[in-house]
Design an enzyme around this catalytic site. Structure first.
Site, short mmCIF file in Angstrom:
data_model
loop_
_atom_site.label_atom_id
_atom_site.label_comp_id
_atom_site.label_asym_id
_atom_site.label_seq_id
_atom_site.Cartn_x
_atom_site.Cartn_y
_atom_site.Cartn_z
N SER A 1 19.89 1.69 0.42
CA SER A 1 18.80 0.71 0.55
C SER A 1 18.00 0.97 1.83
O SER A 1 17.73 0.03 2.60
CB SER A 1 19.32 -0.73 0.52
OG SER A 1 20.12 -0.94 -0.62
N PRO A 2 17.59 2.22 2.07
CA PRO A 2 16.88 2.52 3.33
C PRO A 2 15.51 1.86 3.41
O PRO A 2 14.93 1.79 4.50
CB PRO A 2 16.75 4.05 3.30
CG PRO A 2 16.75 4.40 1.85
CD PRO A 2 17.70 3.41 1.21
N LEU A 3 15.03 1.36 2.27
CA LEU A 3 13.74 0.65 2.26
C LEU A 3 13.96 -0.86 2.20
O LEU A 3 13.03 -1.62 1.93
CB LEU A 3 12.90 1.09 1.04
CG LEU A 3 12.68 2.60 0.93
CD1 LEU A 3 12.00 2.94 -0.38
CD2 LEU A 3 11.86 3.10 2.11
N TYR B 1 26.29 1.20 -12.10
CA TYR B 1 24.86 0.97 -12.34
C TYR B 1 24.57 0.93 -13.84
O TYR B 1 24.75 1.93 -14.55
CB TYR B 1 24.00 2.04 -11.64
CG TYR B 1 24.23 2.13 -10.13
CD1 TYR B 1 24.82 1.08 -9.41
CD2 TYR B 1 23.86 3.26 -9.40
CE1 TYR B 1 25.04 1.15 -8.04
CE2 TYR B 1 24.07 3.34 -8.03
CZ TYR B 1 24.67 2.29 -7.36
OH TYR B 1 24.89 2.37 -6.01
N GLN C 1 15.29 -2.46 -0.03
CA GLN C 1 14.97 -2.83 -1.42
C GLN C 1 13.53 -3.33 -1.55
O GLN C 1 13.23 -4.21 -2.36
CB GLN C 1 15.96 -3.87 -1.95
CG GLN C 1 17.40 -3.31 -1.95
CD GLN C 1 18.34 -4.09 -2.84
OE1 GLN C 1 18.51 -5.27 -2.66
NE2 GLN C 1 18.94 -3.40 -3.81
P1 NAP Z 1 15.78 0.93 -1.74
O1 NAP Z 1 15.84 2.36 -2.04
O2 NAP Z 1 15.79 0.47 -0.33
O3 NAP Z 1 14.48 0.26 -2.42
C1 NAP Z 1 14.15 0.48 -3.75
C2 NAP Z 1 12.83 -0.24 -4.02
O4 NAP Z 1 11.81 0.32 -3.18
C3 NAP Z 1 12.31 -0.10 -5.44
O5 NAP Z 1 11.76 -1.37 -5.79
C4 NAP Z 1 11.19 0.93 -5.34
O6 NAP Z 1 10.15 0.71 -6.28
C5 NAP Z 1 10.67 0.66 -3.96
N1 NAP Z 1 10.10 1.87 -3.33
C6 NAP Z 1 10.58 3.13 -3.36
N2 NAP Z 1 9.81 3.95 -2.64
C7 NAP Z 1 8.80 3.19 -2.14
C8 NAP Z 1 7.69 3.49 -1.34
N3 NAP Z 1 7.44 4.73 -0.87
N4 NAP Z 1 6.84 2.48 -1.02
C9 NAP Z 1 7.08 1.21 -1.47
N5 NAP Z 1 8.13 0.88 -2.22
C10 NAP Z 1 8.98 1.86 -2.57
O7 NAP Z 1 16.95 0.11 -2.48
P2 NAP Z 1 18.24 0.47 -3.32
O8 NAP Z 1 17.89 0.96 -4.67
O9 NAP Z 1 19.13 -0.72 -3.20
O10 NAP Z 1 18.97 1.62 -2.48
C11 NAP Z 1 18.80 3.00 -2.75
C12 NAP Z 1 19.99 3.57 -3.46
O11 NAP Z 1 21.17 3.45 -2.67
C13 NAP Z 1 20.38 2.84 -4.76
O12 NAP Z 1 19.47 3.09 -5.80
C14 NAP Z 1 21.77 3.34 -4.96
O13 NAP Z 1 21.76 4.66 -5.49
C15 NAP Z 1 22.29 3.32 -3.53
N6 NAP Z 1 23.00 2.05 -3.20
C16 NAP Z 1 24.35 2.10 -2.96
C17 NAP Z 1 25.04 0.94 -2.68
C18 NAP Z 1 26.51 1.02 -2.43
O14 NAP Z 1 27.20 -0.03 -2.41
N7 NAP Z 1 27.07 2.19 -2.24
C19 NAP Z 1 24.38 -0.29 -2.59
C20 NAP Z 1 23.00 -0.30 -2.79
C21 NAP Z 1 22.32 0.86 -3.07
P3 NAP Z 1 9.96 1.58 -7.63
O15 NAP Z 1 11.34 1.83 -8.19
O16 NAP Z 1 9.09 0.71 -8.47
O17 NAP Z 1 9.27 2.85 -7.27
#
Ligand code: NAP
Length: 280
Positions: free
Chosen positions: A194-196, A53, A198
């Site tokens: 990515s539980p949301l 990251y 993204q």
């Molecule tokens: P995510 O958590 O599904 O979504 C993040 C997005 O949701 C951001 O734009 C955030 O906005 C927004 N958000 C957060 N809370 C919210 C809410 N209550 N209401 C509306 N929007 C909201 O996506 P992700 O970052 O891909 O996944 C989470 C984490 O999983 C990553 O950060 C990483 O640590 C991990 N990950 C791991 C892998 C892997 O290959 N192992 C791959 C992907 C992700 P703001 O930031 O503007 O608040």
């Protein structure tokens, strides 16, 4: 905050904080550090990061956020597959420790399957555990067959894999067919990334919207409650906006009813056969 047990029975919070895309822009560093600290205050004390990251930038942000608060945090980081040789994994972890400003990573994951033999990677993890530089290890983006190979290689080495971190949300449910049951059988927590979705199409799902309205919450909170309905799932949403962080922490106490789950199933059906593991 509800808890989950890792493979070695260590208790961790069911809801953590992701950090992908943090550390990319200098102007946002302050907000990102404050976001992670607010999340810690609200009980989301598991922080997930990776050397990938922002090429170390996210680990530096995490380091600043947890400075002075190390004891509160369960720290997860990941090694690139191309760094996962016996020696490479040790060197990568040492670089991560430096950026994080800590002496030990609580859970260190192989980010996705690569070309280095698993036995070598596991030997590197074992050397790191012996040196006190990581406490335990796991994998990410491994499908059931891959995870079975990991578990066999771990057993052969006298070690154990603690988790598989994979994509999971109402529009990506493939793991419910095979990976989740396999992990549950081995009492291994699954980390849902990515539980949301993204914050894309998932949060505009009419079904999630309808459930959210019934509970007076947001679609994002329904998505988190959906992941956490399973006793072996840890969810790691990433949020920088303070309202998002507060909403996410509050979702830990949201319970979906059978009617809610039936409505979600109708719009986003569970898998009825094995599907290739989706990954981002
Ligand atoms: P995510 O958590 O599904 O979504 C993040 C997005 O949701 C951001 O734009 C955030 O906005 C927004 N958000 C957060 N809370 C919210 C809410 N209550 N209401 C509306 N929007 C909201 O996506 P992700 O970052 O891909 O996944 C989470 C984490 O999983 C990553 O950060 C990483 O640590 C991990 N990950 C791991 C892998 C892997 O290959 N192992 C791959 C992907 C992700 P703001 O930031 O503007 O608040």
């Amino acid at each position: 905050m509800p808890t989950r047990r890792l493979g070695d029975a260590t208790l961790v919070p069911a809801l953590g904080q992701g950090t992908w895309y943090m550390g990319e822009r200098r102007g946002e560093a302050e907000a990102e550090i404050a976001a992670l600290r607010l999340g810690l205050d609200l009980g989301m004390t598991l922080i997930d990061t990776a050397e990938m990251y922002a090429e170390g930038g996210a680990e530096r942000i995490v380091g600043k956020a947890i400075a002075g608060r190390r004891a509160e945090v369960f720290l997860v980081s990941k090694v690139y597959p191309h760094n996962a040789s016996r020696q490479g994994v040790v060197a990568a972890a040492e670089r991560s420790l430096k950026r994080l400003g800590v002496e030990r990573i609580d859970l260190y994951l192989l980010h996705w399957p690569g070309s280095h033999p698993l036995g070598e990677t596991i030997a590197g993890f074992q050397a790191l555990i012996a040196a006190g530089k990581i406490a335990r290890w796991g994998v990410s983006n491994f499908d059931p067959a891959g995870l079975a190979r990991v578990m066999a290689a771990a057993r052969a080495a006298g070690s154990a894999c603690m988790t598989d971190q994979v994509l999971y949300h109402p529009q990506a449910r493939g793991i419910e067919f095979d990976l989740l049951p396999l992990c549950a059988e081995h009492r291994m927590a699954v980390m849902a990334y990515s539980p949301l979705g993204q914050a894309g199409a998932l949060l505009r799902s009419p079904a999630l919207g309808a459930v959210a309205r019934r509970h007076g919450v947001s679609a994002a909170q329904v998505a988190l409650a959906f992941a956490l309905r399973h006793p072996h799932v840890i969810a790691i949403p990433k949020a920088v906006h303070p309202d998002h962080i507060r909403a996410n922490a509050a979702a830990a106490s949201l319970r979906l009813t059978p009617a809610d789950l039936a409505e979600i199933d109708a719009a986003h059906p569970p898998p009825d056969r094995a599907e290739p593991l989706e990954m981002l």
